[in-house]
Design a protein around this motif. Structure first.
Motif, PDB file in Angstrom:
ATOM      1  N   ASP A   1       0.868  -1.170   0.000  1.00  0.00           N
ATOM      2  CA  ASP A   1       0.000   0.000   0.000  1.00  0.00           C
ATOM      3  C   ASP A   1       0.912   1.229   0.000  1.00  0.00           C
ATOM      4  O   ASP A   1       1.577   1.520   0.985  1.00  0.00           O
ATOM      5  CB  ASP A   1      -0.864  -0.028   1.272  1.00  0.00           C
ATOM      6  N   TRP A   2       0.969   1.922  -1.133  1.00  0.00           N
ATOM      7  CA  TRP A   2       1.965   2.999  -1.300  1.00  0.00           C
ATOM      8  C   TRP A   2       1.596   4.294  -0.591  1.00  0.00           C
ATOM      9  O   TRP A   2       2.427   5.205  -0.513  1.00  0.00           O
ATOM     10  CB  TRP A   2       2.218   3.255  -2.803  1.00  0.00           C
ATOM     11  N   ARG A   3       0.366   4.404  -0.094  1.00  0.00           N
ATOM     12  CA  ARG A   3       0.009   5.635   0.617  1.00  0.00           C
ATOM     13  C   ARG A   3       0.896   5.787   1.852  1.00  0.00           C
ATOM     14  O   ARG A   3       1.240   4.798   2.494  1.00  0.00           O
ATOM     15  CB  ARG A   3      -1.462   5.584   1.051  1.00  0.00           C
ATOM     16  N   SER A   4       1.260   6.977   2.158  1.00  0.00           N
ATOM     17  CA  SER A   4       2.055   7.319   3.353  1.00  0.00           C
ATOM     18  C   SER A   4       3.496   6.797   3.304  1.00  0.00           C
ATOM     19  O   SER A   4       4.154   6.712   4.332  1.00  0.00           O
ATOM     20  CB  SER A   4       1.368   6.849   4.649  1.00  0.00           C
ATOM     21  N   HIS A   5       3.969   6.432   2.096  1.00  0.00           N
ATOM     22  CA  HIS A   5       5.386   6.044   1.969  1.00  0.00           C
ATOM     23  C   HIS A   5       6.045   6.899   0.887  1.00  0.00           C
ATOM     24  O   HIS A   5       6.577   6.369  -0.088  1.00  0.00           O
ATOM     25  CB  HIS A   5       5.511   4.559   1.612  1.00  0.00           C
ATOM     26  N   GLU A   6       5.976   8.213   1.045  1.00  0.00           N
ATOM     27  CA  GLU A   6       6.478   9.108  -0.007  1.00  0.00           C
ATOM     28  C   GLU A   6       7.966   8.895  -0.303  1.00  0.00           C
ATOM     29  O   GLU A   6       8.380   8.879  -1.452  1.00  0.00           O
ATOM     30  CB  GLU A   6       6.218  10.575   0.376  1.00  0.00           C
ATOM     31  N   GLY A   7       8.774   8.755   0.764  1.00  0.00           N
ATOM     32  CA  GLY A   7      10.225   8.605   0.574  1.00  0.00           C
ATOM     33  C   GLY A   7      10.554   7.349  -0.223  1.00  0.00           C
ATOM     34  O   GLY A   7      11.300   7.391  -1.210  1.00  0.00           O
ATOM     35  N   THR A   8       9.984   6.243   0.183  1.00  0.00           N
ATOM     36  CA  THR A   8      10.266   4.974  -0.486  1.00  0.00           C
ATOM     37  C   THR A   8       9.664   4.967  -1.890  1.00  0.00           C
ATOM     38  O   THR A   8      10.253   4.425  -2.832  1.00  0.00           O
ATOM     39  CB  THR A   8       9.728   3.796   0.353  1.00  0.00           C
ATOM     40  N   ARG A   9       8.523   5.604  -2.056  1.00  0.00           N
ATOM     41  CA  ARG A   9       7.882   5.661  -3.367  1.00  0.00           C
ATOM     42  C   ARG A   9       8.777   6.410  -4.375  1.00  0.00           C
ATOM     43  O   ARG A   9       8.973   5.951  -5.511  1.00  0.00           O
ATOM     44  CB  ARG A   9       6.525   6.361  -3.262  1.00  0.00           C
ATOM     45  N   ALA A  10       9.343   7.539  -3.948  1.00  0.00           N
ATOM     46  CA  ALA A  10      10.213   8.319  -4.848  1.00  0.00           C
ATOM     47  C   ALA A  10      11.472   7.518  -5.203  1.00  0.00           C
ATOM     48  O   ALA A  10      11.908   7.492  -6.365  1.00  0.00           O
ATOM     49  CB  ALA A  10      10.596   9.640  -4.188  1.00  0.00           C
ATOM     50  N   TRP A  11      12.035   6.844  -4.194  1.00  0.00           N
ATOM     51  CA  TRP A  11      13.220   6.003  -4.419  1.00  0.00           C
ATOM     52  C   TRP A  11      12.883   4.866  -5.404  1.00  0.00           C
ATOM     53  O   TRP A  11      13.623   4.596  -6.350  1.00  0.00           O
ATOM     54  CB  TRP A  11      13.686   5.457  -3.059  1.00  0.00           C
ATOM     55  N   TYR A  12      11.713   4.219  -5.204  1.00  0.00           N
ATOM     56  CA  TYR A  12      11.334   3.084  -6.046  1.00  0.00           C
ATOM     57  C   TYR A  12      11.023   3.549  -7.472  1.00  0.00           C
ATOM     58  O   TYR A  12      11.351   2.850  -8.452  1.00  0.00           O
ATOM     59  CB  TYR A  12      10.138   2.363  -5.419  1.00  0.00           C
ATOM     60  N   ALA A  13      10.429   4.735  -7.606  1.00  0.00           N
ATOM     61  CA  ALA A  13      10.155   5.280  -8.947  1.00  0.00           C
ATOM     62  C   ALA A  13      11.471   5.464  -9.706  1.00  0.00           C
ATOM     63  O   ALA A  13      11.559   5.160 -10.908  1.00  0.00           O
ATOM     64  CB  ALA A  13       9.398   6.601  -8.839  1.00  0.00           C
ATOM     65  N   GLY A  14      12.500   5.927  -9.015  1.00  0.00           N
ATOM     66  CA  GLY A  14      13.816   6.086  -9.636  1.00  0.00           C
ATOM     67  C   GLY A  14      14.382   4.759 -10.117  1.00  0.00           C
ATOM     68  O   GLY A  14      14.928   4.656 -11.228  1.00  0.00           O
TER      69      GLY A  14
END
Lengths: 223, 223
Positions: free
Chosen positions: A181-194
């Motif tokens: 569930d990607w909500r509330s994981h902004e830091g990890t989401r940006a890293w994973y998008a990269g």
């Protein structure tokens, strides 16, 4: 040419493939379903697990994702992925082990059992309690990644390492199986998008495991 | 001085201790029971597992048995334990992974749960079916060691390596918990007797885990 025995949702094979891509090593894929325990495959690897990487011209057989990654780290200079001082290398290996053991054992393995093996092999329904536990654990572990990424550019420090590739490999399989569930994981989401936008990652995101479909956001760079 | 957080039946800590002994690195022990999930220990290692090795004067914290072993292999020249060509090193790491994952997961972990945790923590009786399965798997895996030792002097080749230390660490915990039937394993028995007689192994064999007593042959060099 290297031949990699693997299947699309094997997180350990994904880890190896991400490393081979960063290092610029070409390979071909051979589909192997370890749960079928094919005789020829168990003869090749008594542990009965993927990944197994073979170079038959030189008579080389490499087994186990860590052994394979350390082998290419030692033999291919390009894009060092276990780099730095011995202490920095220990931090990379700590995070690799944490994902290979805990994230895999408590998140990926139960998701695979409930959402893949029960459908493909056992033809039974998933245990919703086990799925809930796996997703709760995924959430807690990604909280820890958020914390790390608040303090560091990449998981183990200032540069991309095998820790990032390993974490992304396991997270990508959990995500395919609807466990993140990607909500509330902004830091990890940006890293994973990269990481998702790296050339080595795109072929993995395009592959499908039989009748099991990933969620719509799974292969999108903007999710 | 290095401080090692561990408990006597932690196979991963035993592996580290055997390596430190071969390398001549001194350390002191701190008893830690990971199943108690002590707050200070979880702060130290979010994975909540032993071994953790600390050198506070230099501010070094090493976590995970592989990360620790690779660290000392890189920093201490004496007694190389991951030696040889990249292919030879991959074979050592394959066997280390096989013991850390499969032998631990299918033999040591169930034995610890049934014979240690159920007695010390849960106060319930062991599941005899689970014990039988663990012992059957131990037997099959030691058959494979017999096969390797028919062809090689040590598990991974001509010289002692981290594969031998890792295998002996896990087997010693399984043996403490009564999980190894030594009949019909002459090759592995001779190899294990050689390892037991090393100076680094003797202190481990002398330690006891609370009320849980090992079988009479456990600490004997002739068993």
């Amino acid at each position: 040419m290297w031949l990699l025995h693997q299947f699309p949702l094997c997180a350990f094979s994904r880890k190896v493939r991400l490393l081979l891509a960063e290092k610029g090593v070409d390979y071909e894929l051979i589909r192997e379903h370890p749960w079928e325990r094919r005789d020829e495959f168990v003869d090749l690897n008594p542990a009965g697990q993927t990944p197994v990487l073979i170079e038959s011209d030189r008579g080389i057989t490499l087994i186990d994702s860590d052994a394979i990654c350390e082998y290419f780290e030692e033999t291919v200079e390009r894009s060092p992925m276990i780099a730095g001082t011995p202490v920095a290398r220990a931090e990379i290996r700590r995070l690799v082990a944490w994902f290979d053991q805990q994230f895999h054992g408590e998140v990926v393995a139960p998701l695979m059992r409930e959402r893949m093996l029960k459908r493909l092999v056992h033809r039974t329904s998933p245990d919703t309690g086990a799925l809930r536990d796996a997703m709760r654990t995924a959430n807690a572990m990604i909280d820890y990644l958020d914390y790390l990424l608040d303090h560091r550019k990449w998981l183990a420090g200032a540069t991309m390492s095998l820790a990032d590739l390993t974490a992304a490999a396991h997270i990508s399989v959990a995500d395919y199986l609807g466990g993140v569930d990607w909500r509330s994981h902004e830091g990890t989401r940006a890293w994973y998008a990269g990481l998702k936008s790296r050339p080595g990652f795109r072929p993995l995101l395009a592959e499908r495991m039989g009748v099991i479909a990933p969620p719509a956001h799974y292969d999108k760079l903007d999710f």
